[in-house]
Design a protein around this motif. Structure first.
Motif, PDB file in Angstrom:
ATOM      1  N   ASP A   1       0.827  -1.210   0.000  1.00 33.60           N
ATOM      2  CA  ASP A   1       0.000   0.000   0.000  1.00 33.60           C
ATOM      3  C   ASP A   1       0.861   1.260   0.000  1.00 33.60           C
ATOM      4  O   ASP A   1       0.468   2.295  -0.550  1.00 33.60           O
ATOM      5  CB  ASP A   1      -0.937   0.008   1.213  1.00 33.60           C
ATOM      6  N   ILE A   2       2.043   1.186   0.602  1.00 35.27           N
ATOM      7  CA  ILE A   2       2.966   2.324   0.548  1.00 35.27           C
ATOM      8  C   ILE A   2       3.452   2.526  -0.882  1.00 35.27           C
ATOM      9  O   ILE A   2       3.483   3.647  -1.398  1.00 35.27           O
ATOM     10  CB  ILE A   2       4.151   2.114   1.514  1.00 35.27           C
ATOM     11  N   PHE A   3       3.800   1.434  -1.564  1.00 40.06           N
ATOM     12  CA  PHE A   3       4.303   1.561  -2.931  1.00 40.06           C
ATOM     13  C   PHE A   3       3.215   1.981  -3.915  1.00 40.06           C
ATOM     14  O   PHE A   3       3.513   2.646  -4.916  1.00 40.06           O
ATOM     15  CB  PHE A   3       4.964   0.258  -3.375  1.00 40.06           C
ATOM     16  N   THR A   4       1.969   1.629  -3.659  1.00 41.82           N
ATOM     17  CA  THR A   4       0.893   2.054  -4.554  1.00 41.82           C
ATOM     18  C   THR A   4       0.379   3.452  -4.227  1.00 41.82           C
ATOM     19  O   THR A   4      -0.356   4.043  -5.012  1.00 41.82           O
ATOM     20  CB  THR A   4      -0.300   1.084  -4.496  1.00 41.82           C
ATOM     21  N   GLY A   5       0.754   3.981  -3.066  1.00 44.58           N
ATOM     22  CA  GLY A   5       0.301   5.307  -2.662  1.00 44.58           C
ATOM     23  C   GLY A   5      -0.951   5.313  -1.820  1.00 44.58           C
ATOM     24  O   GLY A   5      -1.418   6.382  -1.411  1.00 44.58           O
ATOM     25  N   LYS A   6      -1.504   4.150  -1.523  1.00 43.10           N
ATOM     26  CA  LYS A   6      -2.685   4.089  -0.659  1.00 43.10           C
ATOM     27  C   LYS A   6      -2.352   4.456   0.783  1.00 43.10           C
ATOM     28  O   LYS A   6      -3.207   4.931   1.526  1.00 43.10           O
ATOM     29  CB  LYS A   6      -3.299   2.681  -0.701  1.00 43.10           C
ATOM     30  N   ASP A   7      -1.117   4.210   1.164  1.00 49.95           N
ATOM     31  CA  ASP A   7      -0.618   4.504   2.507  1.00 49.95           C
ATOM     32  C   ASP A   7       0.518   5.513   2.345  1.00 49.95           C
ATOM     33  O   ASP A   7       1.478   5.261   1.611  1.00 49.95           O
ATOM     34  CB  ASP A   7      -0.100   3.209   3.155  1.00 49.95           C
ATOM     35  N   ASP A   8       0.406   6.688   2.984  1.00 52.66           N
ATOM     36  CA  ASP A   8       1.414   7.731   2.777  1.00 52.66           C
ATOM     37  C   ASP A   8       2.535   7.704   3.808  1.00 52.66           C
ATOM     38  O   ASP A   8       3.320   8.648   3.912  1.00 52.66           O
ATOM     39  CB  ASP A   8       0.761   9.115   2.749  1.00 52.66           C
ATOM     40  N   ARG A   9       2.651   6.618   4.569  1.00 52.75           N
ATOM     41  CA  ARG A   9       3.762   6.513   5.512  1.00 52.75           C
ATOM     42  C   ARG A   9       5.087   6.351   4.768  1.00 52.75           C
ATOM     43  O   ARG A   9       5.126   5.930   3.613  1.00 52.75           O
ATOM     44  CB  ARG A   9       3.557   5.333   6.458  1.00 52.75           C
ATOM     45  N   LEU A  10       6.166   6.653   5.471  1.00 52.52           N
ATOM     46  CA  LEU A  10       7.512   6.476   4.935  1.00 52.52           C
ATOM     47  C   LEU A  10       8.013   5.081   5.277  1.00 52.52           C
ATOM     48  O   LEU A  10       7.883   4.621   6.405  1.00 52.52           O
ATOM     49  CB  LEU A  10       8.458   7.517   5.542  1.00 52.52           C
ATOM     50  N   LEU A  11       8.585   4.415   4.298  1.00 52.04           N
ATOM     51  CA  LEU A  11       9.224   3.117   4.514  1.00 52.04           C
ATOM     52  C   LEU A  11      10.656   3.376   4.975  1.00 52.04           C
ATOM     53  O   LEU A  11      11.413   4.077   4.302  1.00 52.04           O
ATOM     54  CB  LEU A  11       9.207   2.326   3.211  1.00 52.04           C
ATOM     55  N   LEU A  12      11.034   2.827   6.118  1.00 51.80           N
ATOM     56  CA  LEU A  12      12.387   3.010   6.641  1.00 51.80           C
ATOM     57  C   LEU A  12      13.056   1.649   6.767  1.00 51.80           C
ATOM     58  O   LEU A  12      12.741   0.862   7.663  1.00 51.80           O
ATOM     59  CB  LEU A  12      12.344   3.705   8.000  1.00 51.80           C
ATOM     60  N   ILE A  13      13.955   1.364   5.822  1.00 51.40           N
ATOM     61  CA  ILE A  13      14.683   0.094   5.803  1.00 51.40           C
ATOM     62  C   ILE A  13      16.011   0.340   6.501  1.00 51.40           C
ATOM     63  O   ILE A  13      16.885   1.034   5.975  1.00 51.40           O
ATOM     64  CB  ILE A  13      14.874  -0.394   4.358  1.00 51.40           C
ATOM     65  N   ILE A  14      16.154  -0.200   7.700  1.00 51.51           N
ATOM     66  CA  ILE A  14      17.233   0.249   8.569  1.00 51.51           C
ATOM     67  C   ILE A  14      17.820  -0.915   9.360  1.00 51.51           C
ATOM     68  O   ILE A  14      17.091  -1.809   9.794  1.00 51.51           O
ATOM     69  CB  ILE A  14      16.705   1.368   9.511  1.00 51.51           C
ATOM     70  N   GLY A  15      19.133  -0.892   9.528  1.00 50.72           N
ATOM     71  CA  GLY A  15      19.773  -1.947  10.297  1.00 50.72           C
ATOM     72  C   GLY A  15      21.245  -2.058   9.951  1.00 50.72           C
ATOM     73  O   GLY A  15      21.799  -1.252   9.196  1.00 50.72           O
ATOM     74  N   PRO A  16      21.902  -3.067  10.500  1.00 50.51           N
ATOM     75  CA  PRO A  16      23.342  -3.228  10.300  1.00 50.51           C
ATOM     76  C   PRO A  16      23.733  -3.398   8.839  1.00 50.51           C
ATOM     77  O   PRO A  16      22.955  -3.910   8.031  1.00 50.51           O
ATOM     78  CB  PRO A  16      23.670  -4.497  11.093  1.00 50.51           C
TER      79      PRO A  16
END
Length: 342
Positions: A38-53
């Protein structure tokens, strides 16, 4: 052949039967995948945070770190979807150095691929089951993806792999979002061709089978900076770069135009503290332009418990043994700052 065949490894089906995932893991993965899509389609406007070592090197410290992310996720869940980086396959520019848990579950011992496959499956399963987040890994070896295909939520194809046909074709059939990095040269045409290939249907050879893929509508760009012909790092996260990428997407008939900005690697000139400034600049560009905001779906940040990095054998808990990472205190502050800017 000038190779020594050490032992025949179990096929993915055998490993999955020996180390099955629970119904809880299946349900978490299904729910979180829908949120990410839904984030990639724009239905969800949250930010994706890919984070880690930079690389997962120790199960307990990685799980400690992931628990901390889970606590942060609960606090920023209305603005950010956190996806832990549990990168168990580490590409090496010259082939030397630590290649990740899949090679060496214990960095101080000899390689053991079977133990490595079992170790990474256990680690990824623990992360989903115990934190209720889905995780990311790098698809360094396309044929190995099946060992984790029922657990992973996101995969990235690296700068040195993005032009490889097998990576592109495998990405078209994995069924989860795949980020295609720009190559180290910075040629965005290569990256766009890779996305086009990954979004298309293909018939190809995979693990000794003739297979047919459906095409992956969630294949997207990752901007990670570049190295010019003089060996100098150059950035491609600036406003002008994002606008150019937006225009390149407009020239092609691709689903879900999207980019995740990698704030480290050549974008930071491997100065890990720069990730803080870079991530905030990207969000500033989003506020300045509706086109950029529609394109930028997420950020990728290298972070661990302790600042910096160390050599194998130094034994500092939660400190990277590959590229330097942001420590936890700076990471926690950054996540709050990003949430405040959204």
């Amino acid at each position: 052949m000038q190779m020594k065949f050490i032992k025949k490894l179990p096929i993915p089906m055998e490993i999955k039967e020996q180390f099955p995932v629970s119904e809880k893991v299946k349900q978490i993965r299904e729910t979180r995948l829908k949120e990410m899509e839904d984030i990639f389609t724009g239905k969800d406007d949250r930010l994706l945070l890919i984070i880690g070592p930079c690389s997962a090197d120790n199960e307990e410290s990685v799980m400690d770190y992931t628990y901390r992310l889970a606590d942060m996720q609960d606090k920023v869940k209305d603005r950010i979807m956190i996806v832990p980086r549990i990168y168990t396959n580490k590409p090496r520019t010259t082939g030397e150095g630590y290649k990740g848990m899949v090679h060496q579950p214990d960095p101080e011992k000899k390689p053991d691929m079977l133990e490595g496959i079992i170790s990474i499956r256990k680690l990824h399963t623990r992360a989903v089951e115990e934190t209720e987040m889905i995780c990311a890994d790098e698809m360094l070896y396309p044929e190995n993806h099946k060992y984790l295909s029922d657990i992973l939520g996101y995969v990235a194809v690296g700068a040195r792999s993005v032009e490889n046909q097998q990576h592109r074709l495998t990405a078209s059939g994995v069924g989860i979002p795949v980020g295609m990095k720009n190559p180290t040269s910075g040629d965005l045409t290569v990256m766009m061709n890779s996305i086009t290939a990954a979004q298309s249907q293909h018939t190809f050879l995979y693990r000794g089978w003739e297979v047919q893929s459906e095409g992956n509508p969630f294949a997207h760009a990752i901007l990670r900076g570049l190295v010019n012909r003089h060996g100098q790092n150059r950035q491609n996260y600036h406003y002008e770069d994002l606008i150019r990428l937006y225009e390149l997407y407009q020239e092609r008939d691709l689903a879900n135009p999207s980019v995740v900005v990698d704030c480290n690697h050549s974008n930071s000139c491997k100065q890990y503290l720069e990730q803080i400034r870079i991530s905030k600049e990207v969000l500033h560009s989003c506020r300045h332009s509706a086109e950029v905001k529609s394109l930028v779906k997420g950020l990728m940040i290298e972070s661990y418990i302790e600042d910096g990095n160390q050599k194998i054998g130094e034994g500092i808990y939660g400190k990277s043994i590959t590229d330097p990472c942001l420590g936890w205190e700076k990471t926690e502050r950054l996540i709050y700052d990003l949430a405040d800017q959204l």
